[in-house]
Scaffold this active site. Structure first.
Site, PDB file in Angstrom:
ATOM      1  N   THR A 200       0.256   0.329  58.810  1.00 37.71           N
ATOM      2  CA  THR A 200      -0.853  -0.392  59.236  1.00 37.71           C
ATOM      3  C   THR A 200      -0.625  -0.645  60.837  1.00 37.71           C
ATOM      4  O   THR A 200       0.442  -0.116  61.419  1.00 37.71           O
ATOM      5  CB  THR A 200      -0.788  -1.896  58.752  1.00 37.71           C
ATOM      6  OG1 THR A 200       0.416  -2.612  59.105  1.00 37.71           O
ATOM      7  CG2 THR A 200      -0.746  -1.772  56.963  1.00 37.71           C
TER       8      THR A 200
ATOM      9  N   TYR B 112      11.108 -13.767  60.800  1.00 35.47           N
ATOM     10  CA  TYR B 112      10.244 -12.823  59.835  1.00 35.47           C
ATOM     11  C   TYR B 112      11.066 -12.767  58.450  1.00 35.47           C
ATOM     12  O   TYR B 112      10.380 -13.083  57.744  1.00 35.47           O
ATOM     13  CB  TYR B 112       9.901 -11.165  60.345  1.00 35.47           C
ATOM     14  CG  TYR B 112       8.845 -10.492  59.713  1.00 35.47           C
ATOM     15  CD1 TYR B 112       7.692 -10.813  59.558  1.00 35.47           C
ATOM     16  CD2 TYR B 112       9.630  -9.641  58.618  1.00 35.47           C
ATOM     17  CE1 TYR B 112       6.823 -10.218  58.741  1.00 35.47           C
ATOM     18  CE2 TYR B 112       8.624  -9.033  57.859  1.00 35.47           C
ATOM     19  CZ  TYR B 112       7.387  -9.085  57.832  1.00 35.47           C
ATOM     20  OH  TYR B 112       6.258  -8.450  57.011  1.00 35.47           O
TER      21      TYR B 112
ATOM     22  N   ASN C  90      -2.361 -12.981  53.054  1.00 39.67           N
ATOM     23  CA  ASN C  90      -2.117 -11.891  53.391  1.00 39.67           C
ATOM     24  C   ASN C  90      -1.541 -11.889  55.111  1.00 39.67           C
ATOM     25  O   ASN C  90      -0.738 -11.151  55.470  1.00 39.67           O
ATOM     26  CB  ASN C  90      -3.112 -10.820  53.067  1.00 39.67           C
ATOM     27  CG  ASN C  90      -2.784  -9.439  54.121  1.00 39.67           C
ATOM     28  OD1 ASN C  90      -1.964  -8.722  53.869  1.00 39.67           O
ATOM     29  ND2 ASN C  90      -3.502  -9.466  55.351  1.00 39.67           N
TER      30      ASN C  90
ATOM     31  N   ASP D  71      -9.983 -14.122  59.140  1.00 43.72           N
ATOM     32  CA  ASP D  71      -9.112 -13.640  60.148  1.00 43.72           C
ATOM     33  C   ASP D  71      -9.088 -14.372  61.638  1.00 43.72           C
ATOM     34  O   ASP D  71     -10.010 -15.468  61.344  1.00 43.72           O
ATOM     35  CB  ASP D  71      -9.365 -12.118  60.574  1.00 43.72           C
ATOM     36  CG  ASP D  71      -8.138 -11.284  60.830  1.00 43.72           C
ATOM     37  OD1 ASP D  71      -7.578 -10.399  60.233  1.00 43.72           O
ATOM     38  OD2 ASP D  71      -7.710 -11.532  62.021  1.00 43.72           O
TER      39      ASP D  71
ATOM     40  N   VAL E  27      -4.918 -19.267  59.830  1.00 46.60           N
ATOM     41  CA  VAL E  27      -4.020 -19.876  58.720  1.00 46.60           C
ATOM     42  C   VAL E  27      -3.127 -20.953  58.977  1.00 46.60           C
ATOM     43  O   VAL E  27      -2.762 -21.573  58.319  1.00 46.60           O
ATOM     44  CB  VAL E  27      -3.091 -18.779  57.920  1.00 46.60           C
ATOM     45  CG1 VAL E  27      -3.996 -17.596  57.365  1.00 46.60           C
ATOM     46  CG2 VAL E  27      -2.274 -18.095  58.892  1.00 46.60           C
TER      47      VAL E  27
HETATM   48  P1  NDP Z   1      -1.652  -6.227  60.581  1.00 48.55           P
HETATM   49  O1  NDP Z   1      -1.096  -6.755  61.668  1.00 48.55           O
HETATM   50  O2  NDP Z   1      -2.035  -4.787  60.630  1.00 48.55           O
HETATM   51  O3  NDP Z   1      -2.848  -7.160  60.194  1.00 48.55           O
HETATM   52  C1  NDP Z   1      -2.646  -8.537  60.110  1.00 48.55           C
HETATM   53  C2  NDP Z   1      -3.856  -9.303  60.274  1.00 48.55           C
HETATM   54  O4  NDP Z   1      -3.562 -10.657  60.156  1.00 48.55           O
HETATM   55  C3  NDP Z   1      -4.818  -8.917  61.709  1.00 48.55           C
HETATM   56  O5  NDP Z   1      -5.813  -8.736  61.630  1.00 48.55           O
HETATM   57  C4  NDP Z   1      -4.322 -10.325  62.467  1.00 48.55           C
HETATM   58  O6  NDP Z   1      -5.019 -10.548  63.430  1.00 48.55           O
HETATM   59  C5  NDP Z   1      -4.289 -11.270  61.342  1.00 48.55           C
HETATM   60  N1  NDP Z   1      -3.705 -12.416  61.772  1.00 48.55           N
HETATM   61  C6  NDP Z   1      -2.296 -12.620  62.483  1.00 48.55           C
HETATM   62  N2  NDP Z   1      -2.307 -14.182  62.840  1.00 48.55           N
HETATM   63  C7  NDP Z   1      -3.100 -14.837  61.941  1.00 48.55           C
HETATM   64  C8  NDP Z   1      -3.601 -16.161  61.810  1.00 48.55           C
HETATM   65  N3  NDP Z   1      -2.605 -17.082  62.417  1.00 48.55           N
HETATM   66  N4  NDP Z   1      -4.589 -16.447  60.984  1.00 48.55           N
HETATM   67  C9  NDP Z   1      -5.176 -15.434  60.361  1.00 48.55           C
HETATM   68  N5  NDP Z   1      -5.099 -14.261  60.505  1.00 48.55           N
HETATM   69  C10 NDP Z   1      -4.097 -13.793  61.379  1.00 48.55           C
HETATM   70  O7  NDP Z   1      -0.832  -6.377  59.357  1.00 48.55           O
HETATM   71  P2  NDP Z   1      -0.140  -5.702  57.833  1.00 48.55           P
HETATM   72  O8  NDP Z   1      -1.692  -5.283  57.214  1.00 48.55           O
HETATM   73  O9  NDP Z   1       0.544  -4.661  58.113  1.00 48.55           O
HETATM   74  O10 NDP Z   1       0.432  -6.828  57.298  1.00 48.55           O
HETATM   75  C11 NDP Z   1      -0.344  -7.836  56.217  1.00 48.55           C
HETATM   76  C12 NDP Z   1       0.723  -8.625  55.591  1.00 48.55           C
HETATM   77  O11 NDP Z   1       1.759  -7.672  54.734  1.00 48.55           O
HETATM   78  C13 NDP Z   1       1.744  -9.393  56.604  1.00 48.55           C
HETATM   79  O12 NDP Z   1       1.826 -10.680  55.870  1.00 48.55           O
HETATM   80  C14 NDP Z   1       2.812  -8.682  56.763  1.00 48.55           C
HETATM   81  O13 NDP Z   1       3.889  -9.370  57.007  1.00 48.55           O
HETATM   82  C15 NDP Z   1       2.927  -8.046  55.223  1.00 48.55           C
HETATM   83  N6  NDP Z   1       3.892  -6.669  55.256  1.00 48.55           N
HETATM   84  C16 NDP Z   1       3.473  -5.607  55.885  1.00 48.55           C
HETATM   85  C17 NDP Z   1       4.337  -4.433  55.811  1.00 48.55           C
HETATM   86  C18 NDP Z   1       3.880  -3.440  56.478  1.00 48.55           C
HETATM   87  O14 NDP Z   1       4.851  -2.535  56.818  1.00 48.55           O
HETATM   88  N7  NDP Z   1       2.868  -3.323  57.047  1.00 48.55           N
HETATM   89  C19 NDP Z   1       5.607  -4.460  55.093  1.00 48.55           C
HETATM   90  C20 NDP Z   1       5.852  -5.924  54.596  1.00 48.55           C
HETATM   91  C21 NDP Z   1       4.980  -7.095  54.417  1.00 48.55           C
HETATM   92  P3  NDP Z   1      -4.706 -10.115  64.815  1.00 48.55           P
HETATM   93  O15 NDP Z   1      -4.714  -8.740  65.043  1.00 48.55           O
HETATM   94  O16 NDP Z   1      -5.820 -10.784  65.749  1.00 48.55           O
HETATM   95  O17 NDP Z   1      -3.393 -10.648  65.282  1.00 48.55           O
END
Ligand code: NDP
Length: 271
Positions: A200, A163, A87, A37, A61
């Site tokens: 989330t 997005y 993810n 992360d 990433v």
């Molecule tokens: P969250 O925002 O809860 O978690 C995402 C995590 O990714 C956070 O810990 C964030 O860190 C981290 N992150 C952000 N940018 C980067 C980066 N550049 N490199 C590494 N890590 C990074 O998201 P969700 O768990 O809800 O989503 C996870 C995936 O599922 C995403 O791809 C999202 O688009 C997809 N998704 C989610 C949906 C939903 O309803 N929740 C629906 C459809 C798809 P920090 O907090 O520090 O930014």
């Protein structure tokens, strides 16, 4: 036998939300998990809570050199990589709405806001696939790449156009990766998951903490046939399937986890 027994799996954005749930499910199924992360404190805490079958590595990433360092470290520590879950993703609304609405519609989105979303959601997946293929090729293991796309990758979302475009590109790139690996004779599968409305922290800026929070939640799932948010664990179980050898003939495929949202609309004849 656990379904991911001794498989080495790297998960991006695993400090919270869906990524964290996938990390927990993978460890439960016997995998060795590399939690990665950009939130190092939270990521380390998640890895520590998973015991000696998980470690934390920092991985932005968007950063190609970070991918090179992370995959090299995985090879050095574990000798192989079986599973990558791409993810990490952002919506572009991370800073909330208190300081004004961030326009993400096709007419008003700024180029820098557009590029920021694509850098994480699309460049990140491209780099992840690239270095996973190279790492898996070196160690000749049966590999599985799971890309987290979205319902938004299958339909237009006018208020979140970057997005939606990024997630549509992830869906398509998944199929290119699947076909490329097959063409190369590599035993690497690549599939995409398309969640929608999973509860989330990603939703927090849109829900807020005001009196209208519950109303906002109801409103957001109004069009979901099941009338509720999905839970991160409900995505994780599908990621376990795709990562496991049980899905050995699934390649370039897409699985929706959306409570039926994409199944169609309920239109009844008027009597
Ligand atoms: P969250 O925002 O809860 O978690 C995402 C995590 O990714 C956070 O810990 C964030 O860190 C981290 N992150 C952000 N940018 C980067 C980066 N550049 N490199 C590494 N890590 C990074 O998201 P969700 O768990 O809800 O989503 C996870 C995936 O599922 C995403 O791809 C999202 O688009 C997809 N998704 C989610 C949906 C939903 O309803 N929740 C629906 C459809 C798809 P920090 O907090 O520090 O930014």
């Amino acid at each position: 036998m656990q379904r991911l027994h001794q498989k080495v799996a790297l998960i991006t954005g695993a400090a919270r939300g869906i990524g964290e749930a996938i990390a927990r499910a993978f460890v439960d199924e016997g995998a060795i998990v590399i939690v990665t992360d950009i939130d190092h404190q939270l990521g380390t805490a998640v890895a520590n809570s998973l015991g000696d079958r998980a470690i934390y590595l920092p991985l932005d990433v968007r950063d190609e050199s970070a991918w090179q360092a992370a995959t090299a470290e995985v090879l050095q520590r574990f000798g192989m990589l079986h599973v990558l879950v791409n993810n990490a993703g952002i919506t572009g609304f991370e800073n909330g709405f208190e300081n004004g609405f961030v326009a993400h519609d096709p007419e008003h989105a700024s180029l820098s806001d557009w590029r920021a979303v694509l850098a994480t959601n699309l460049d990140g997946v491209f780099l992840g696939c690239k270095y996973a293929i190279q790492t898996m090729r070196k160690t000749a293991v049966r590999g599985s790449i799971v890309n987290i796309s979205s319902r938004s990758g299958l339909v237009g979302i006018p208020a979140a156009t970057a997005y939606a475009a990024s997630k549509a590109a992830v869906r398509n790139h998944t199929k290119s990766v699947a076909l490329y690996c097959a063409e190369q004779g590599l035993p690497i599968r690549c599939n995409s998951i398309h969640p929608a409305a999973i509860l989330t922290p990603m939703w927090e800026p849109m829900l807020g903490q005001g009196d209208d929070r519950d109303a906002r939640m109801r409103d957001l799932v109004r069009e979901c046939p099941m009338k509720r948010f999905g839970m991160p664990q409900e995505v994780a179980t599908v990621a376990v399937l795709l990562a496991s050898d049980e899905a050995a003939y699934m390649n370039g495929s897409e699985l929706n986890i959306d409570g039926g949202m994409l199944a169609g609309s309920v239109v009844r004849p008027v009597s």
